[in-house]
Design an enzyme around this catalytic site. Structure first.
Site, PDB file in Angstrom:
ATOM      1  N   GLN A   1      -5.224  -1.815   9.628  1.00 38.69           N
ATOM      2  CA  GLN A   1      -4.788  -3.183   9.162  1.00 38.69           C
ATOM      3  C   GLN A   1      -4.960  -4.120   9.720  1.00 38.69           C
ATOM      4  O   GLN A   1      -4.405  -4.532  11.247  1.00 38.69           O
ATOM      5  CB  GLN A   1      -3.570  -3.289   8.999  1.00 38.69           C
ATOM      6  CG  GLN A   1      -2.495  -4.575   8.565  1.00 38.69           C
ATOM      7  CD  GLN A   1      -3.541  -5.019   6.755  1.00 38.69           C
ATOM      8  OE1 GLN A   1      -2.988  -3.714   6.427  1.00 38.69           O
ATOM      9  NE2 GLN A   1      -4.437  -5.708   6.508  1.00 38.69           N
TER      10      GLN A   1
ATOM     11  N   LYS B   1       1.004  -1.283   0.021  1.00 38.53           N
ATOM     12  CA  LYS B   1      -0.128  -0.146   0.619  1.00 38.53           C
ATOM     13  C   LYS B   1       1.090   1.383   0.145  1.00 38.53           C
ATOM     14  O   LYS B   1       0.878   2.156  -0.993  1.00 38.53           O
ATOM     15  CB  LYS B   1      -1.143   0.148   1.129  1.00 38.53           C
ATOM     16  CG  LYS B   1      -1.875  -0.726   0.954  1.00 38.53           C
ATOM     17  CD  LYS B   1      -3.003  -1.666   2.853  1.00 38.53           C
ATOM     18  CE  LYS B   1      -4.001  -2.527   1.984  1.00 38.53           C
ATOM     19  NZ  LYS B   1      -4.556  -2.651   3.430  1.00 38.53           N
TER      20      LYS B   1
ATOM     21  N   ASP C   1     -11.562   2.725   4.799  1.00 39.14           N
ATOM     22  CA  ASP C   1     -11.612   0.624   4.144  1.00 39.14           C
ATOM     23  C   ASP C   1     -12.595   1.010   4.633  1.00 39.14           C
ATOM     24  O   ASP C   1     -13.519  -0.398   3.584  1.00 39.14           O
ATOM     25  CB  ASP C   1     -10.811   0.571   5.202  1.00 39.14           C
ATOM     26  CG  ASP C   1      -9.506  -0.139   5.410  1.00 39.14           C
ATOM     27  OD1 ASP C   1      -9.051  -0.644   4.166  1.00 39.14           O
ATOM     28  OD2 ASP C   1      -9.000  -0.753   6.341  1.00 39.14           O
TER      29      ASP C   1
END
Length: 296
Positions: free
Chosen positions: A96, A52, A119
């Site tokens: 994460q 990412k 997200d």
């Protein structure tokens, strides 16, 4: 049979984002800034976050990685999230997953500012998505929609079967494929571990989206001719004959199912690359929203 090439499509999207960022720079505007929080040393998580960060560099975004030890308490993590929520330089950030056992994942996701939740996991954003309102769509479902769109896969009036009901993929996909518009307007069946006679259901499907994490679960005898297959599953299977000691496979018996499919995503190189591309797209959207609202 047409391969839905996520690698190529994600590169196209990154090139489009790069052009927009170059224009922002030329106009003296602030470029998007994505932050990632990672707790512990899980190998797969470190790999994902690293990719990412590299993707941010590729398109000209600024990026920040917040690395915390495995022993981090829930209170300490929530403090870091508060800092990111309040930092005007950060447009969007992700936490994460998975998190260590001592941390309540739901509480952490709830603490993320919905305006920075690229997200798309916060209940506010999930609710907006369910109501067909403008929002951050979770990156993997967003990537699947983009693949269907760019390849012109017809979804209207089709029977879509979703296998798996996770909050990250299965459940949002079942909502998005049934929404008004394109891709959408399909009739959706959501299946899961308690579904009986699953073969009877999948064999009637025009489109199958599987996100189980069970290697080779979907067999050729479970699908009809000309089916569209979206394989979200990604599993490392130990294999001493491989240099890395494992190979990566999806939920679909690709070799046999691909002979009956009209479109199919490979694993790797299908949905995976699209997830990161759409995370970048969500971050760009966050920057544009913040600029419009004069937040920063």
């Amino acid at each position: 049979m047409i391969i839905l090439d996520g690698k190529k499509t994600s590169n196209d999207i990154k090139n489009e984002i790069t052009s927009i960022v170059d224009e922002m720079k030329a106009n003296g505007e602030k470029v998007p800034h994505l932050a990632a929080v990672i707790v512990g040393n899980d190998g797969a998580s470190l790999t994902y976050v690293g990719s990412k960060v590299r993707a941010c560099e590729r398109v000209g975004f600024e990026s920040t990685m917040v690395r915390l030890p495995n022993t981090t308490s829930e209170t300490e993590l929530l403090r870091e999230i508060k800092k990111l929520n309040e930092d005007p330089k950060i447009d969007g950030f992700i936490v994460q997953l998975p998190l260590p056992k001592q941390i309540d994942t739901q509480k952490v996701l709830m603490a993320v500012d919905p305006d920075k939740d690229v997200d798309g996991f916060h209940p506010t954003n999930f609710g907006r998505m369910a109501l067909d309102m403008s929002t951050f769509i979770p990156a993997t479902p967003f990537g699947i929609l983009e693949l269907l769109d760019r390849y012109g896969v017809d979804t209207q009036g089709k029977h879509t079967v979703v296998i798996g009901r996770s909050h990250i993929v299965g459940r949002p996909m079942s909502i998005l494929m049934g929404r008004r518009g394109f891709p959408g307007n399909s009739t959706v069946t959501l299946t899961h571990s308690h579904t009986k006679n699953i073969t009877q259901i999948t064999s009637q499907a025009d489109i199958i989206i599987t996100a189980l994490g069970v290697p080779g679960f979907l067999k050729a005898e479970m699908v009809k001719d000309d089916v569209v297959i979206i394989d979200v599953g990604i599993t490392r299977v130990p294999d001493d004959s491989k240099e890395r000691g494992y190979y990566i496979t999806g939920d679909v018996d690709f070799e046999n199912v691909s002979k009956k499919a009209s479109y199919i995503t490979p694993v790797p190189g299908g949905v995976g690359p699209m997830t990161i591309a759409m995370l970048l797209k969500n971050t760009l959207l966050a920057r544009e929203r913040h600029r419009e609202s004069n937040k920063n």
